[in-house]
Each structure stands twice: as structure tokens, then as C-alpha cells.
Design a protein around this motif. Structure first.
Motif, PDB file in Angstrom:
ATOM      1  N   ASN A 178       0.864  -1.181   0.000  1.00 57.86           N
ATOM      2  CA  ASN A 178       0.000   0.000   0.000  1.00 57.86           C
ATOM      3  C   ASN A 178       0.896   1.225   0.000  1.00 57.86           C
ATOM      4  O   ASN A 178       1.331   1.708   1.038  1.00 57.86           O
ATOM      5  CB  ASN A 178      -0.911  -0.010   1.224  1.00 57.86           C
ATOM      6  N   ASP A 179       1.206   1.705  -1.190  1.00 61.55           N
ATOM      7  CA  ASP A 179       2.118   2.826  -1.368  1.00 61.55           C
ATOM      8  C   ASP A 179       1.434   3.845  -2.281  1.00 61.55           C
ATOM      9  O   ASP A 179       1.066   3.506  -3.412  1.00 61.55           O
ATOM     10  CB  ASP A 179       3.424   2.322  -1.990  1.00 61.55           C
ATOM     11  N   PRO A 180       1.253   5.092  -1.837  1.00 63.94           N
ATOM     12  CA  PRO A 180       0.555   6.083  -2.668  1.00 63.94           C
ATOM     13  C   PRO A 180       1.243   6.341  -4.006  1.00 63.94           C
ATOM     14  O   PRO A 180       0.572   6.703  -4.978  1.00 63.94           O
ATOM     15  CB  PRO A 180       0.545   7.337  -1.787  1.00 63.94           C
ATOM     16  N   VAL A 181       2.565   6.142  -4.052  1.00 62.44           N
ATOM     17  CA  VAL A 181       3.272   6.346  -5.325  1.00 62.44           C
ATOM     18  C   VAL A 181       2.884   5.247  -6.316  1.00 62.44           C
ATOM     19  O   VAL A 181       2.595   5.521  -7.488  1.00 62.44           O
ATOM     20  CB  VAL A 181       4.800   6.372  -5.110  1.00 62.44           C
ATOM     21  N   PHE A 182       2.876   3.998  -5.861  1.00 63.87           N
ATOM     22  CA  PHE A 182       2.440   2.911  -6.729  1.00 63.87           C
ATOM     23  C   PHE A 182       0.997   3.123  -7.178  1.00 63.87           C
ATOM     24  O   PHE A 182       0.656   2.924  -8.350  1.00 63.87           O
ATOM     25  CB  PHE A 182       2.552   1.567  -6.007  1.00 63.87           C
ATOM     26  N   ASP A 183       0.140   3.521  -6.257  1.00 63.82           N
ATOM     27  CA  ASP A 183      -1.272   3.731  -6.591  1.00 63.82           C
ATOM     28  C   ASP A 183      -1.432   4.831  -7.640  1.00 63.82           C
ATOM     29  O   ASP A 183      -2.231   4.697  -8.577  1.00 63.82           O
ATOM     30  CB  ASP A 183      -2.065   4.089  -5.336  1.00 63.82           C
ATOM     31  N   ALA A 184      -0.671   5.910  -7.493  1.00 64.44           N
ATOM     32  CA  ALA A 184      -0.757   7.014  -8.454  1.00 64.44           C
ATOM     33  C   ALA A 184      -0.263   6.580  -9.836  1.00 64.44           C
ATOM     34  O   ALA A 184      -0.853   6.933 -10.861  1.00 64.44           O
ATOM     35  CB  ALA A 184       0.055   8.206  -7.950  1.00 64.44           C
ATOM     36  N   LEU A 185       0.818   5.802  -9.851  1.00 61.31           N
ATOM     37  CA  LEU A 185       1.355   5.325 -11.131  1.00 61.31           C
ATOM     38  C   LEU A 185       0.395   4.337 -11.783  1.00 61.31           C
ATOM     39  O   LEU A 185       0.219   4.355 -13.007  1.00 61.31           O
ATOM     40  CB  LEU A 185       2.721   4.669 -10.913  1.00 61.31           C
ATOM     41  N   ALA A 186      -0.232   3.481 -10.987  1.00 57.82           N
ATOM     42  CA  ALA A 186      -1.210   2.534 -11.528  1.00 57.82           C
ATOM     43  C   ALA A 186      -2.398   3.273 -12.135  1.00 57.82           C
ATOM     44  O   ALA A 186      -2.884   2.929 -13.223  1.00 57.82           O
ATOM     45  CB  ALA A 186      -1.673   1.580 -10.438  1.00 57.82           C
ATOM     46  N   LYS A 187      -2.859   4.308 -11.446  1.00 55.40           N
ATOM     47  CA  LYS A 187      -3.971   5.118 -11.952  1.00 55.40           C
ATOM     48  C   LYS A 187      -3.579   5.818 -13.246  1.00 55.40           C
ATOM     49  O   LYS A 187      -4.362   5.870 -14.206  1.00 55.40           O
ATOM     50  CB  LYS A 187      -4.390   6.146 -10.899  1.00 55.40           C
ATOM     51  N   GLU A 188      -2.346   6.346 -13.279  1.00 55.01           N
ATOM     52  CA  GLU A 188      -1.864   7.020 -14.488  1.00 55.01           C
ATOM     53  C   GLU A 188      -1.771   6.040 -15.648  1.00 55.01           C
ATOM     54  O   GLU A 188      -2.123   6.369 -16.788  1.00 55.01           O
ATOM     55  CB  GLU A 188      -0.496   7.656 -14.223  1.00 55.01           C
ATOM     56  N   ALA A 189      -1.295   4.829 -15.372  1.00 55.89           N
ATOM     57  CA  ALA A 189      -1.165   3.819 -16.427  1.00 55.89           C
ATOM     58  C   ALA A 189      -2.523   3.477 -17.029  1.00 55.89           C
ATOM     59  O   ALA A 189      -2.654   3.338 -18.251  1.00 55.89           O
ATOM     60  CB  ALA A 189      -0.496   2.566 -15.869  1.00 55.89           C
ATOM     61  N   ARG A 190      -3.529   3.358 -16.174  1.00 54.72           N
ATOM     62  CA  ARG A 190      -4.863   2.998 -16.658  1.00 54.72           C
ATOM     63  C   ARG A 190      -5.487   4.099 -17.520  1.00 54.72           C
ATOM     64  O   ARG A 190      -6.382   3.830 -18.319  1.00 54.72           O
ATOM     65  CB  ARG A 190      -5.781   2.691 -15.474  1.00 54.72           C
ATOM     66  N   SER A 191      -5.045   5.322 -17.337  1.00 52.88           N
ATOM     67  CA  SER A 191      -5.629   6.442 -18.087  1.00 52.88           C
ATOM     68  C   SER A 191      -4.740   6.900 -19.242  1.00 52.88           C
ATOM     69  O   SER A 191      -5.045   7.901 -19.882  1.00 52.88           O
ATOM     70  CB  SER A 191      -5.886   7.619 -17.140  1.00 52.88           C
ATOM     71  N   THR A 192      -3.653   6.179 -19.502  1.00 52.74           N
ATOM     72  CA  THR A 192      -2.730   6.561 -20.565  1.00 52.74           C
ATOM     73  C   THR A 192      -2.965   5.683 -21.785  1.00 52.74           C
ATOM     74  O   THR A 192      -2.750   4.473 -21.744  1.00 52.74           O
ATOM     75  CB  THR A 192      -1.266   6.418 -20.103  1.00 52.74           C
ATOM     76  N   ALA A 193      -3.407   6.296 -22.878  1.00 59.41           N
ATOM     77  CA  ALA A 193      -3.744   5.549 -24.085  1.00 59.41           C
ATOM     78  C   ALA A 193      -2.575   5.418 -25.055  1.00 59.41           C
ATOM     79  O   ALA A 193      -2.461   4.411 -25.762  1.00 59.41           O
ATOM     80  CB  ALA A 193      -4.929   6.213 -24.791  1.00 59.41           C
ATOM     81  N   ASP A 194      -1.707   6.427 -25.090  1.00 61.65           N
ATOM     82  CA  ASP A 194      -0.584   6.400 -26.022  1.00 61.65           C
ATOM     83  C   ASP A 194       0.428   5.330 -25.595  1.00 61.65           C
ATOM     84  O   ASP A 194       0.935   5.376 -24.474  1.00 61.65           O
ATOM     85  CB  ASP A 194       0.090   7.771 -26.060  1.00 61.65           C
ATOM     86  N   PRO A 195       0.748   4.368 -26.460  1.00 61.88           N
ATOM     87  CA  PRO A 195       1.647   3.272 -26.087  1.00 61.88           C
ATOM     88  C   PRO A 195       3.022   3.721 -25.598  1.00 61.88           C
ATOM     89  O   PRO A 195       3.547   3.169 -24.628  1.00 61.88           O
ATOM     90  CB  PRO A 195       1.757   2.449 -27.373  1.00 61.88           C
ATOM     91  N   LYS A 196       3.607   4.722 -26.239  1.00 60.01           N
ATOM     92  CA  LYS A 196       4.935   5.180 -25.837  1.00 60.01           C
ATOM     93  C   LYS A 196       4.903   5.856 -24.465  1.00 60.01           C
ATOM     94  O   LYS A 196       5.814   5.682 -23.660  1.00 60.01           O
ATOM     95  CB  LYS A 196       5.499   6.136 -26.886  1.00 60.01           C
TER      96      LYS A 196
END
Length: 238
Positions: free
Chosen positions: A166-184
């Protein structure tokens, strides 16, 4: 910090090159959730390699000594899901850990029993005597490679975050990954996740299975996968 030092010591104490020789070179040495050179690998500052002297140093910094050894109990399997030769490989790790002062006990389970145990999570009554589990998984997509292990939303029974990371940095990155459509751009976010996973020593990585195959010369169009899933659509048999 103590956990990071201890697991860092465990990482440094494993002779992956020796294990590679043990399995006939059919593996890549594990340095993270994905292998070096993968678009998601990133740039960890902690280089996972065999260094017994450094392993002892990290364990000493974590408060351990010859009279106070870390003792861990790990659930392992007899086979299954890319495990190759799990009993032999785990025994090799057990011996290598012993040489730096780590005492490891294994509880051997059937593969499906181990998966059930993993889905219960570390807080389940059945896991109260265990410190870790040894499993294998595919990295064919961001969820399977990262999110299901480090996102706090994926703790049991919803996901495979067995250790309740349970790490807020991991959670934020996971959320960002789910909302990022551009493959690069997605590659960049996932590289940050792997970098943090390695530098925080959240896991002890050992091998990447190369999934060797013996195929008849009559088979055409087969592309060797970098995971456990094969696209058979271009395959023909002449």
C-alpha cells in the motif's frame, strides 16, 4: 527501510548464473518484473546481482548477525505455470541464502493449492506462519506484469497483492497507467513502476522463463512468444 535492506540482501545472495547453468541456460536472470532491455524495465539504481559480501552487509544494516539470523517460511510449488524445476531451484536458493546467514523453510504445495493460498493473502489465518510465497506469472500486459501486485486496490480477495503493498506512489502510477492511451507514454509510466519495484525491493526476482520449444521443421509461421501465450493464427503445417 529494514524490509528493503533485508530483501535487498536476499536478492544479492542468489547466484542466478549458477541457477541458469542448472536449468541448461533456458532462462534470463531476473533483475525486475521484466527483463533488462524491455520497454517497461526503466532505470533502477539497485542492480540485482550475486554479491554475497554485499548481501551480508545489507543484512547487517537491517540488524541481523551470526547470532540473530533472519528466519523465513515460504510457500512453494512442485511444478506448474513456468516454474521449470522449482524444487531443485528453490533448494539451490535455500543453500545460497544459508551461506550468508538466512534460514529459509519451505512448505511445498501443489500448484493449484499455492494459487488458492496466494489469493487468500498474507493476512489470512492460513498464512500467519508464512513470510512469502514463490510464484510465477506472465508479463504480457500492464495489469499482469505490475498492477495486480502493487496496486492497493488489488489486495485479496480482489487481486493478487498478497503482501498488501500500500504505497501512494504505486497507486498514483497505476492510476496514471490505466488512463494513458498512447503506447509510448504508457511504456514510460510502466518503466517508473518497475524502477520503483526494484529500488524498493518489493520482491525477490530470480528468473525469466524463456519457454523453450521443440517444433517440427514442417511447422511454418510460428513466432516464439515472450510470454506463455501463442498466436497460432499464422501457423501452418506443410
Amino acid at each position: 527501510m529494514k524490509y528493503t535492506l533485508e530483501v535487498g540482501g536476499e536478492c544479492r545472495a542468489i547466484d542466478r548464473a549458477g541457477i541458469k547453468k542448472l536449468v541448461g541456460d533456458m532462462m534470463i536472470e531476473g533483475k525486475g518484473a521484466v527483463y533488462p532491455g524491455h520497454p517497461w524495465f526503466g532505470s533502477p539504481s539497485f542492480d540485482i546481482k550475486y554479491d554475497p559480501a554485499e548481501a551480508k552487509k545489507l543484512l547487517a544494516e537491517a540488524g541481523y548477525s551470526a547470532t540473530k539470523k533472519p528466519k523465513i517460511k515460504i510457500a512453494i510449488s512442485t511444478s506448474g505455470s513456468g516454474q521449470m524445476y522449482p524444487l531443485i531451484m528453490n533448494e539451490a536458493i535455500q543453500q545460497q541464502w544459508k551461506e550468508v546467514g538466512i534460514e529459509a523453510e519451505f512448505q511445498v504445495m501443489d500448484w493449484n493449492a499455492l494459487l488458492t493460498f496466494m489469493r487468500l493473502g498474507a493476512k489470512a489465518p492460513e498464512a500467519k506462519d508464512f513470510n512469502a510465497i514463490n510464484v510465477s506469472w506472465n508479463t504480457m500486459d500492464p495489469h499482469n506484469a505490475f498492477m495486480r501486485f502493487v496496486d492497493s486496490q488489488q489486495v485479496p480477495p480482489k487481486g493478487s497483492n498478497w503482501g498488501y503493498i500500500n504505497d501512494p506512489v504505486f497507486d498514483a502510477l497505476a492510476k496514471e497507467a490505466r488512463s494513458t492511451a498512447d503506447p509510448k507514454e504508457l511504456d514510460k509510466v510502466l518503466a517508473k513502476i518497475n524502477t520503483k519495484m526494484v529500488d524498493d525491493a518489493v520482491f525477490v526476482w530470480v528468473v525469466h522463463d524463456v519457454w523453450p520449444n521443440a517444433i517440427s521443421g514442417r511447422v511454418k509461421g510460428y513466432v516464439h512468444p515472450k510470454s506463455w501465450y501463442v498466436d497460432f493464427s499464422p501457423v501452418t503445417v506443410g
